[in-house]
Enzyme design. Structure first.
Site, short mmCIF file in Angstrom:
data_model
loop_
_atom_site.label_atom_id
_atom_site.label_comp_id
_atom_site.label_asym_id
_atom_site.label_seq_id
_atom_site.Cartn_x
_atom_site.Cartn_y
_atom_site.Cartn_z
CG ASN A 205 -0.37 0.13 2.53
OD1 ASN A 205 0.80 0.51 2.64
ND2 ASN A 205 -1.12 -0.14 3.58
CB THR A 239 -3.29 -1.46 -2.80
OG1 THR A 239 -2.68 -1.35 -1.51
CG2 THR A 239 -3.06 -2.85 -3.35
N GLY A 241 -6.14 2.17 -1.71
CA GLY A 241 -7.44 2.26 -1.05
C GLY A 241 -8.55 2.49 -2.06
N GLY A 244 -8.11 2.64 -5.96
CA GLY A 244 -7.77 1.51 -6.81
C GLY A 244 -6.33 1.05 -6.66
CB ALA A 268 -9.39 -7.18 6.76
CB ALA A 269 -9.25 -2.90 2.42
N GLY A 270 -6.82 -4.78 2.43
CA GLY A 270 -5.66 -5.36 1.75
C GLY A 270 -5.66 -6.88 1.85
CG ASP A 271 -5.28 -8.77 5.56
OD1 ASP A 271 -4.13 -8.60 5.11
OD2 ASP A 271 -5.58 -8.54 6.75
N GLY A 306 -15.34 -5.20 10.89
CA GLY A 306 -14.46 -6.29 11.31
C GLY A 306 -13.52 -6.76 10.23
P1 ADP Z 1 -4.48 -1.89 2.91
O1 ADP Z 1 -5.72 -2.36 3.58
O2 ADP Z 1 -3.41 -2.94 2.86
O3 ADP Z 1 -3.98 -0.55 3.39
P2 ADP Z 1 -5.66 -0.57 0.60
O4 ADP Z 1 -6.38 0.32 1.56
O5 ADP Z 1 -4.76 0.08 -0.40
O6 ADP Z 1 -4.84 -1.71 1.36
O7 ADP Z 1 -6.77 -1.42 -0.17
C1 ADP Z 1 -6.48 -2.52 -1.00
C2 ADP Z 1 -7.50 -2.57 -2.13
O8 ADP Z 1 -8.81 -2.72 -1.55
C3 ADP Z 1 -7.58 -1.30 -2.97
O9 ADP Z 1 -6.66 -1.32 -4.05
C4 ADP Z 1 -9.04 -1.32 -3.44
O10 ADP Z 1 -9.19 -2.14 -4.59
C5 ADP Z 1 -9.77 -1.99 -2.26
N1 ADP Z 1 -10.33 -0.93 -1.37
C6 ADP Z 1 -9.77 -0.41 -0.27
N2 ADP Z 1 -10.55 0.56 0.28
C7 ADP Z 1 -11.65 0.63 -0.51
C8 ADP Z 1 -12.84 1.45 -0.49
N3 ADP Z 1 -13.05 2.39 0.45
N4 ADP Z 1 -13.76 1.24 -1.47
C9 ADP Z 1 -13.59 0.30 -2.42
N5 ADP Z 1 -12.49 -0.50 -2.50
C10 ADP Z 1 -11.52 -0.33 -1.56
#
Ligand code: ADP
Length: 327
Positions: A205, A239, A241, A244, A268-271, A306
């Site tokens: 990220n 990544t 967030g 994209g 856990a978005a990244g996971d 969560g």
């Molecule tokens: P991490 O959780 O490791 O910090 P990111 O925040 O960069 O990672 O998110 C990883 C991927 O999850 C992004 O590239 C995107 O595709 C998706 N993502 C993260 N946040 C959002 C969001 N608010 N809305 C839609 N997709 C999201």
């Protein structure tokens, strides 16, 4: 799918785990119990704040990624360590319930289970202290002991929660077996170039990329993705967030937008993304398309609170991808 061994389950085991000999995805990483308290404001140094009630959830990036891949249909096995304690039994049970094999998760005799102490403000801003415990005892010998898992696996997924020499041993073992190595540069740490040149795909990220590149947060993310690629891996993903991600491979740069959703908790978005990427890739999906699948999984995860409970099933991801295609 995970195939079970023909040997009978031991009747004495308190939490019998599946015994896969042939996973599609192997995850080497951390298992933590997340202990979470809501607070009105994060405490300043020396301050004590009264928080809300305590919540405990299974976590650790490695375990989250394993659960994400398994829910999305990939036969998944985890390599890691927990303490010989009640927290360890809870984490093992959570993986078992998600269908992740714990055959290579060992009980460490000398360290307690990893714990993350998390305080969260109403704004969603948090502060986290991790006591890694048994996660730091995962050794190259554990990789040797789990060696047969790499024979069937097509992807080895590794965040940076266990010692680097163990990660290097797993990268070598995976490469020798023809298994693709995806290294998730989280938590942010500098990495030796000897390791980076042995991996297929580096995923970072913005904060992690800044650490790897020794810069402030990159102003032009496509350039930053290329700079990550130049560190030596065969591919790199940055990544961003809700903005994209960029995928850089030799001679090719792809942008994969995030799916527009109403985020309630981005934990856990990244996971979720990594689990989805791995699950799609082992099914033979080409990398940019596998990123789109991972992005859909992550988008669904951020719409729910969560970490592990928010991770979606394959049918949900397919529905979201279908909506996009039709809309
Ligand atoms: P991490 O959780 O490791 O910090 P990111 O925040 O960069 O990672 O998110 C990883 C991927 O999850 C992004 O590239 C995107 O595709 C998706 N993502 C993260 N946040 C959002 C969001 N608010 N809305 C839609 N997709 C999201």
């Amino acid at each position: 799918m995970v195939r079970r061994s023909s040997s009978p389950n031991r009747v004495s085991a308190p939490t019998p785990s599946p015994q896969p000999l042939s996973p599609d995805v192997v995850v080497l990483g951390g298992l933590n119990l997340d202990i979470v308290v809501q607070v009105p404001a994060l405490p300043r140094p020396g301050e004590t704040v009264a928080g809300g009630s305590l919540a405990m959830h299974p976590g650790g990036k490695g375990a989250n990624q394993a659960v994400a891949a398994a829910r999305l249909g990939a036969g998944t096995a985890m390599i890691g360590r927990v303490g010989a304690d009640d927290f360890g039994r809870q984490l093992r049970a959570a993986l078992d319930a998600a269908g992740v094999s714990t055959v290579a998760v060992q009980d460490d005799p000398s360290e307690p289970t990893g714990v993350a102490l998390i305080a969260v403000e109403p704004s969603g801003q948090n502060s986290i202290v991790v006591a890694p415990g048994a996660n730091l005892r995962v050794s190259p010998d554990d990789v040797v002991a789990a060696g047969r898992l790499f024979e069937s696996a097509r992807v080895c997924l590794m965040p940076l929660e266990v010692p680097l020499d163990t990660i290097a041993a797993a990268a070598e073992r995976a490469q020798a077996a023809g298994c693709k190595v995806i290294l998730n540069a989280a938590p942010a740490t500098e990495l030796p170039s000897e390791l980076l040149t042995t991996i297929d795909l580096l995923v970072a990220n913005e904060v992690e990329a800044a650490t790897l590149l020794h810069t402030r947060l990159p102003a032009k993310p496509d350039d930053a993705a290329l700079a990550l690629l130049a560190l030596g891996a065969r591919g790199a993903i940055l990544t961003l967030g809700e903005r994209g991600l960029w995928l850089a491979q030799a001679g090719r740069l792809d942008y994969v937008p995030a799916f527009p959703v109403r985020a309630v908790d981005t934990t856990a978005a990244g996971d979720a993304f990594l689990g989805g990427l791995a699950a799609a890739h082992v099914r033979g999906t080409e990398l940019a398309e596998a990123c789109r699948y991972g992005a859909a999984a992550a988008a669904l995860a951020v719409t729910r609170p969560g970490a592990q409970p928010s991770l979606p099933a394959a049918v949900e991801v397919e529905a979201l991808l279908g909506q996009q295609a039709n809309g």
